[in-house]
Scaffold this active site. Sequence first.
Site, PDB file in Angstrom:
ATOM      1  N   HIS A  19      12.759  32.528  56.338  1.00  0.00           N
ATOM      2  CA  HIS A  19      12.489  31.760  55.122  1.00  0.00           C
ATOM      3  C   HIS A  19      11.125  32.145  54.542  1.00  0.00           C
ATOM      4  O   HIS A  19      11.012  32.465  53.355  1.00  0.00           O
ATOM      5  CB  HIS A  19      12.514  30.265  55.449  1.00  0.00           C
ATOM      6  CG  HIS A  19      12.195  29.369  54.299  1.00  0.00           C
ATOM      7  ND1 HIS A  19      13.156  28.670  53.601  1.00  0.00           N
ATOM      8  CD2 HIS A  19      11.007  29.045  53.704  1.00  0.00           C
ATOM      9  CE1 HIS A  19      12.590  27.973  52.634  1.00  0.00           C
ATOM     10  NE2 HIS A  19      11.282  28.173  52.688  1.00  0.00           N
ATOM     11  N   GLU A  20      10.105  32.141  55.375  1.00  0.00           N
ATOM     12  CA  GLU A  20       8.763  32.475  54.895  1.00  0.00           C
ATOM     13  C   GLU A  20       8.650  33.950  54.525  1.00  0.00           C
ATOM     14  O   GLU A  20       8.020  34.300  53.525  1.00  0.00           O
ATOM     15  CB  GLU A  20       7.716  32.104  55.957  1.00  0.00           C
ATOM     16  CG  GLU A  20       7.569  30.619  56.206  1.00  0.00           C
ATOM     17  CD  GLU A  20       7.168  29.852  54.950  1.00  0.00           C
ATOM     18  OE1 GLU A  20       6.508  30.426  54.060  1.00  0.00           O
ATOM     19  OE2 GLU A  20       7.535  28.673  54.848  1.00  0.00           O
TER      20      GLU A  20
END
Length: 232
Positions: A19-20
């Site tokens: 996600h990051e």
Amino acid sequence: MIGEISAIALAAILAITLHEAAHGYAALALGDDTAWRLGRVSLNPLRHVDPVGTLLLPGLLLVTQLATIGRVEAMFGWAKPVPVDFGRLHNPRWGMVLVAAAGPGINFALAFGFGMAAHVATGGAGLLPGPAMDWLLRFIALSMLYNVILACFNLLPIPPLDGGRILVGILPLPAARAVAGLERYGLLIVIGLVFVLPYLVPGFDPLRTLLREVALPVLEAVFWLSGHGGAQ
């Protein structure tokens, strides 16, 4: 117990890391190399670890639930946010929308990918010992669940969550400025909604509502799209 903890930890770490990383890759592609210069455009989980949000709080929730009810029903945490200088993007407003959407987008894609992977795993039954196959299927199921929950939670329209930044990018400028002004209080708002208000207001549990009314239908859709008929 060790198998369950390892499956939970690996599923959560992959969901949060990718996600990051997706935010960083999207920002780089759209003109901002801030995260790249700081070494945050990376698939290395250690680059995205927040000591409290990634380790302490999830670990405490994990141990507490396993010790009290013997299973994990809820997890909460966060990674170290990828730094993005939106002013350096080729189109700052729409760039902000795309960078913010990249995180939930990769989580939805991962959930679908793990759904497809379940077909491969079950088709290879017998290639792995029973306990190893059980662990693999548990990991796949948890990965689908955590990626859907992470995506849905981050799409809440509260800055600095991704949904808040998407909202800032698409609203007319005066409204966008008003919403953006909430970012300094965003984490407090989220903690208040998730932890404080449910204890103060009987029957008020927005996190459980989000899981039941949003994340579960999305998970069922992912199961269906990946050829499993529906979530069980």
